[in-house]
Design a protein around this motif. Structure first.
Motif, PDB file in Angstrom:
ATOM      1  N   ASN A  77      20.047   8.367   0.448  1.00 40.88           N
ATOM      2  CA  ASN A  77      18.976   8.499  -1.263  1.00 40.88           C
ATOM      3  C   ASN A  77      19.276   7.615  -1.895  1.00 40.88           C
ATOM      4  OD1 ASN A  77      17.667  11.072   0.612  1.00 40.88           O
ATOM      5  ND2 ASN A  77      19.265  12.679  -1.041  1.00 40.88           N
ATOM      6  N   GLY A  78      19.721   6.760  -2.491  1.00 39.86           N
ATOM      7  CA  GLY A  78      20.136   6.213  -3.325  1.00 39.86           C
ATOM      8  C   GLY A  78      18.896   4.976  -3.047  1.00 39.86           C
ATOM      9  N   ALA A  79      18.021   4.347  -1.922  1.00 38.84           N
ATOM     10  CA  ALA A  79      17.550   4.037  -1.686  1.00 38.84           C
ATOM     11  C   ALA A  79      16.487   4.099  -1.788  1.00 38.84           C
ATOM     12  CB  ALA A  79      17.461   3.283  -0.186  1.00 38.84           C
ATOM     13  N   SER A  80      15.793   5.765  -1.202  1.00 44.02           N
ATOM     14  CA  SER A  80      14.369   6.786  -1.089  1.00 44.02           C
ATOM     15  C   SER A  80      13.978   7.102  -2.305  1.00 44.02           C
ATOM     16  CB  SER A  80      14.788   8.006  -0.013  1.00 44.02           C
ATOM     17  OG  SER A  80      15.406   7.760   0.848  1.00 44.02           O
ATOM     18  N   ASP A  81      15.450   7.471  -3.447  1.00 45.78           N
ATOM     19  CA  ASP A  81      14.568   7.550  -4.568  1.00 45.78           C
ATOM     20  C   ASP A  81      14.953   6.276  -5.410  1.00 45.78           C
ATOM     21  OD1 ASP A  81      16.248  10.157  -4.090  1.00 45.78           O
ATOM     22  OD2 ASP A  81      18.165   9.956  -5.060  1.00 45.78           O
ATOM     23  N   LEU A  82      15.154   5.315  -5.188  1.00 44.37           N
ATOM     24  CA  LEU A  82      14.807   4.023  -5.570  1.00 44.37           C
ATOM     25  C   LEU A  82      12.807   3.893  -5.436  1.00 44.37           C
ATOM     26  CD1 LEU A  82      14.514   1.388  -7.568  1.00 44.37           C
ATOM     27  CD2 LEU A  82      14.981   0.336  -5.707  1.00 44.37           C
ATOM     28  N   LEU A  83      12.982   3.966  -4.413  1.00 43.68           N
ATOM     29  CA  LEU A  83      11.033   4.090  -3.935  1.00 43.68           C
ATOM     30  C   LEU A  83      10.405   4.804  -4.064  1.00 43.68           C
ATOM     31  CD1 LEU A  83      12.158   2.573  -0.471  1.00 43.68           C
ATOM     32  CD2 LEU A  83      11.461   1.166  -1.850  1.00 43.68           C
ATOM     33  N   GLY A  84      10.397   5.979  -4.380  1.00 41.41           N
ATOM     34  CA  GLY A  84       9.899   7.149  -4.858  1.00 41.41           C
ATOM     35  C   GLY A  84       9.830   7.279  -6.292  1.00 41.41           C
ATOM     36  N   ASP A 115       3.519   9.135  -5.153  1.00 38.42           N
ATOM     37  CA  ASP A 115       3.479   9.300  -3.405  1.00 38.42           C
ATOM     38  C   ASP A 115       3.311   8.588  -3.291  1.00 38.42           C
ATOM     39  OD1 ASP A 115       3.666  11.778  -4.586  1.00 38.42           O
ATOM     40  OD2 ASP A 115       1.205  11.529  -5.085  1.00 38.42           O
ATOM     41  N   ALA A 116       3.207   7.460  -2.940  1.00 35.67           N
ATOM     42  CA  ALA A 116       3.023   5.861  -2.147  1.00 35.67           C
ATOM     43  C   ALA A 116       4.178   5.466  -1.519  1.00 35.67           C
ATOM     44  CB  ALA A 116       2.004   5.006  -2.045  1.00 35.67           C
ATOM     45  N   GLY A 117       5.539   5.735  -1.953  1.00 38.15           N
ATOM     46  CA  GLY A 117       6.243   5.649  -1.936  1.00 38.15           C
ATOM     47  C   GLY A 117       7.236   6.750  -0.275  1.00 38.15           C
ATOM     48  N   VAL A 118       6.481   8.168  -0.187  1.00 43.43           N
ATOM     49  CA  VAL A 118       7.265   9.111   0.722  1.00 43.43           C
ATOM     50  C   VAL A 118       7.070   8.457   2.151  1.00 43.43           C
ATOM     51  CG1 VAL A 118       6.616  11.284   1.083  1.00 43.43           C
ATOM     52  CG2 VAL A 118       6.163  10.378  -1.301  1.00 43.43           C
ATOM     53  N   HIS A 119       7.951   8.431   2.351  1.00 42.67           N
ATOM     54  CA  HIS A 119       8.304   7.769   3.815  1.00 42.67           C
ATOM     55  C   HIS A 119       9.002   8.526   5.451  1.00 42.67           C
ATOM     56  CE1 HIS A 119      11.574   6.213   1.183  1.00 42.67           C
ATOM     57  NE2 HIS A 119      12.573   7.054   2.064  1.00 42.67           N
ATOM     58  N   ALA A 120       8.951   8.201   5.976  1.00 39.75           N
ATOM     59  CA  ALA A 120       9.786   8.664   7.627  1.00 39.75           C
ATOM     60  C   ALA A 120      11.004   7.360   7.532  1.00 39.75           C
ATOM     61  CB  ALA A 120       8.952   7.904   8.553  1.00 39.75           C
ATOM     62  N   ARG A 121      12.581   8.728   7.743  1.00 38.77           N
ATOM     63  CA  ARG A 121      13.672   7.320   7.611  1.00 38.77           C
ATOM     64  C   ARG A 121      14.660   8.244   9.075  1.00 38.77           C
ATOM     65  NH1 ARG A 121      17.283   9.847   2.006  1.00 38.77           N
ATOM     66  NH2 ARG A 121      18.171  11.269   3.934  1.00 38.77           N
ATOM     67  N   VAL A 125       0.223  -1.190   0.315  1.00 42.02           N
ATOM     68  CA  VAL A 125       0.065  -0.322   0.506  1.00 42.02           C
ATOM     69  C   VAL A 125       1.112   1.032  -0.095  1.00 42.02           C
ATOM     70  CG1 VAL A 125      -2.036   1.398   0.968  1.00 42.02           C
ATOM     71  CG2 VAL A 125      -1.857  -0.933   1.536  1.00 42.02           C
ATOM     72  N   ARG A 126       2.455   1.242   0.784  1.00 41.96           N
ATOM     73  CA  ARG A 126       2.606   2.233   0.955  1.00 41.96           C
ATOM     74  C   ARG A 126       4.104   2.111   1.834  1.00 41.96           C
ATOM     75  NH1 ARG A 126       1.494   7.044   2.053  1.00 41.96           N
ATOM     76  NH2 ARG A 126       3.679   7.754   2.554  1.00 41.96           N
ATOM     77  N   VAL A 127       5.462   2.483   1.439  1.00 42.67           N
ATOM     78  CA  VAL A 127       6.452   2.800   2.261  1.00 42.67           C
ATOM     79  C   VAL A 127       6.483   3.381   3.275  1.00 42.67           C
ATOM     80  CG1 VAL A 127       8.179   3.006   1.935  1.00 42.67           C
ATOM     81  CG2 VAL A 127       7.639   2.597   0.331  1.00 42.67           C
ATOM     82  N   VAL A 128       6.651   3.096   4.543  1.00 46.84           N
ATOM     83  CA  VAL A 128       6.291   3.699   6.468  1.00 46.84           C
ATOM     84  C   VAL A 128       7.786   4.290   6.434  1.00 46.84           C
ATOM     85  CG1 VAL A 128       5.501   2.853   7.879  1.00 46.84           C
ATOM     86  CG2 VAL A 128       4.001   2.057   6.855  1.00 46.84           C
TER      87      VAL A 128
END
Length: 157
Positions: free
Chosen positions: A116-123, A128-134, A93-96
């Motif tokens: 950011n390498g991980a975050s950008d891939l998830l995005g 929008d479901a890839g926006v997460h806390a980190r 459903v989304r990345v938390v």
């Protein structure tokens, strides 16, 4: 777009790898309610560690931040493979939450850029479901001498 992630992966030309075999007494992913937690994933492709060393800005023989960012992307891809093996990628459903650990040489403070390498891939994959806390944490050493380790938490249906 929930339920269409396998289509999105194909559009991006991304193929989920085989789940990386644990190097200790743990499982790659575990579902609890509507959340799936992954164990820390390291940069492994084809059963082999792809890069080792500590991350620093420009020191010779050290992993560059750009190379570490690529490794973080691979770690996130391995985490998604673990999620897929546990529940199927289309159930996301989304990345938390994303937690990244960076084996840092003294004085290196660019951990957020590496993760950011991980975050950008998830995005790229989840929009929008890839926006997460980190969290991006610098550490002295990581398993097998790798420069980065990433774990994720996703919500599933």
């Amino acid at each position: 777009m929930s339920g269409q992630w396998s289509t999105r992966l194909a559009e991006l030309g991304i193929e989920l790898p085989a789940v990386v075999a644990p190097v200790g007494s743990y499982t790659p992913a575990l579902r609890v309610g509507d959340l799936v937690y992954t164990s820390g994933q390291i940069p492994v492709a084809g059963g082999e560690v792809t890069v080792t060393g500590k991350v620093s800005d420009g020191a010779e023989g050290i992993v560059t931040p750009a190379r570490a960012q690529e490794a973080a992307r691979l770690c996130a891809l391995n985490a998604l493979a673990a999620v897929h093996a546990e529940v199927g990628i289309d159930s996301v459903v989304r990345v938390v939450k994303v937690t990244g650990f960076v084996a840092s040489a003294p004085g290196f403070t660019g951990q957020p850029g590496v993760v950011n390498g991980a975050s950008d891939l998830l995005g790229e994959i989840f929009g929008d479901a890839g926006v997460h806390a980190r969290s991006a944490v610098g550490v002295a050493e990581l398993p097998l001498g790798v420069p980065v380790e990433v774990e994720i938490v996703v919500q599933v249906n």
